[in-house]
Motif scaffolding. Structure first.
Motif, PDB file in Angstrom:
ATOM      1  N   ARG A  45      -7.676   8.202   2.111  1.00 25.96           N
ATOM      2  CA  ARG A  45      -6.603   9.145   1.788  1.00 25.96           C
ATOM      3  C   ARG A  45      -6.592   9.507   0.311  1.00 25.96           C
ATOM      4  N   LYS A  46      -7.132   8.631  -0.497  1.00 22.67           N
ATOM      5  CA  LYS A  46      -7.130   8.862  -1.943  1.00 22.67           C
ATOM      6  C   LYS A  46      -8.520   9.313  -2.365  1.00 22.67           C
ATOM      7  N   PHE A  94       0.812  -1.211   0.000  1.00 22.10           N
ATOM      8  CA  PHE A  94       0.000   0.000   0.000  1.00 22.10           C
ATOM      9  C   PHE A  94       0.848   1.264   0.000  1.00 22.10           C
ATOM     10  N   ASP A  95       2.005   1.231   0.637  1.00 22.12           N
ATOM     11  CA  ASP A  95       2.859   2.421   0.656  1.00 22.12           C
ATOM     12  C   ASP A  95       3.321   2.788  -0.755  1.00 22.12           C
ATOM     13  N   ARG A  96       3.626   1.788  -1.560  1.00 25.28           N
ATOM     14  CA  ARG A  96       4.085   2.037  -2.927  1.00 25.28           C
ATOM     15  C   ARG A  96       2.932   2.192  -3.910  1.00 25.28           C
ATOM     16  N   HIS A  97       1.844   1.512  -3.627  1.00 21.11           N
ATOM     17  CA  HIS A  97       0.717   1.522  -4.555  1.00 21.11           C
ATOM     18  C   HIS A  97      -0.589   1.764  -3.792  1.00 21.11           C
ATOM     19  N   ALA A 115      -5.637  -6.614   5.328  1.00 20.01           N
ATOM     20  CA  ALA A 115      -7.001  -6.079   5.247  1.00 20.01           C
ATOM     21  C   ALA A 115      -7.115  -4.711   5.897  1.00 20.01           C
ATOM     22  N   ALA A 116      -6.188  -4.382   6.798  1.00 24.02           N
ATOM     23  CA  ALA A 116      -6.202  -3.075   7.447  1.00 24.02           C
ATOM     24  C   ALA A 116      -5.983  -1.938   6.462  1.00 24.02           C
ATOM     25  N   HIS A 117      -5.453  -2.241   5.276  1.00 25.28           N
ATOM     26  CA  HIS A 117      -5.256  -1.200   4.268  1.00 25.28           C
ATOM     27  C   HIS A 117      -6.574  -0.548   3.865  1.00 25.28           C
ATOM     28  N   HIS A 118      -7.676  -1.268   3.992  1.00 28.62           N
ATOM     29  CA  HIS A 118      -8.962  -0.697   3.594  1.00 28.62           C
ATOM     30  C   HIS A 118      -9.320   0.529   4.425  1.00 28.62           C
TER      31      HIS A 118
END
Length: 298
Positions: A220-221, A70-73, A212-215
């Motif tokens: 932010r986007k 997620f940091d890169r994409h 799954a925490a990326h959700h």
């Protein structure tokens, strides 16, 4: 029943198709951090019985689907909507009936606004307008600040207290069961054995449970696509909301009903923000199938 991996750009998404391929398709879109199997089998089986083919899938970063750096994409709601379209494309479906839960409901709204030709009908369950950003609202409530009168309401005080009490609790099965119990509320019985079985199955099939925490970061986007008016939605729309939902109180469902032309709001008495209560999956399936005109089709 067929399990298939489909491509969404560089990603692989796990999918499952149940029912006859020549029947109208219902695409089930899960909520934040949730695998496709969050939809109870009883709900799926009831939809199939009513004349639908059902497709459910794992979002990116959940279950057996691809894990993203997620940091890169970083990705946002529109990227998750593109995944849903990739699923429809893989099954050669020009359009489908969409049923989205919570974050999945926001994805379904995005598709109905921006890809209207792909949406035969829309069922929005336990969700909120796609432009609503719950982060600041929750932060104000959890720090004791008064609610912004121009915003939709925060979670209930009882649910916020649950979050505060569970802060720092190690992740695991018991913590997850506790969260599902809090989301269920007291309006309907909580089917703890069914929840435990589902969560154990999710743990066993997750490539990386922490991804799954990326959700929680997709807010932010942001872009103007999220603020496109819901009044442009032309698909027949049903909004299903529990009057005891502790996360998105009934005002969120009412706001959707007011924003989408011709939308029908069905309030489920005693329902919280979860569907693991005896008889509830079948009830929700009946609402989806009846309001999308599937009875008697095929």
């Amino acid at each position: 029943m067929t399990e298939t991996f489909v491509r969404s750009g560089p990603l692989r998404l796990w999918t499952e198709q149940i029912g006859r391929r020549d029947h109208p398709a219902v695409l089930l879109i899960a909520g934040s951090s949730a695998q496709g199997i969050i939809f109870p089998d009883a709900l799926v089986d009831r939809l199939v019985l009513r004349g639908a083919q059902v497709i459910r899938y794992d979002h990116r970063d959940t279950g057996r689907s691809s894990i993203v750096d997620f940091d890169r994409h970083p990705y946002g709601l529109s990227d998750l909507a593109a995944d849903a379209l990739a699923v429809l494309d893989a099954y050669e479906l020009p359009s489908a009936h969409l049923a989205g839960v919570s974050m999945g409901g926001a994805i379904a709204q995005w598709l109905a606004v921006h890809e209207s030709a792909r949406v035969r009908s829309l069922t929005l369950l336990s969700t909120t307008p796609m432009s609503h950003d719950p982060g600041p609202v929750w932060q104000r409530a959890m720090t004791g600040q008064p609610a912004d009168p121009d915003e939709l309401p925060p979670p209930t005080p009882r649910f916020l207290q649950h979050l505060a009490d569970s802060d720092g609790t190690p992740p695991g099965l018991e913590a997850d069961v506790s969260n599902f119990r809090a989301m269920n509320g007291d309006g309907r019985p909580f089917d703890e054995p069914a929840v435990r079985a589902m969560l154990q199955r999710c743990q066993a099939r997750a490539t990386d449970p922490s991804a799954a925490a990326h959700h929680a970061l997709i807010g932010r986007k942001k872009g103007p696509d999220l603020f496109a008016p819901l009044s442009t939605i032309a698909a027949p729309t049903t909004i299903v909301h529990g009057d005891q939902d502790p996360l998105f109180t009934l005002a969120h469902g009412e706001a959707l009903a007011a924003a989408i032309p011709g939308a029908h709001l069905h309030v489920v008495r005693g329902m919280g923000h979860g569907y693991f209560s005896p008889g509830l999956p079948e009830l929700l399936a009946d609402l989806i199938s009846l309001d999308t005109g599937l009875l008697g089709s095929g």
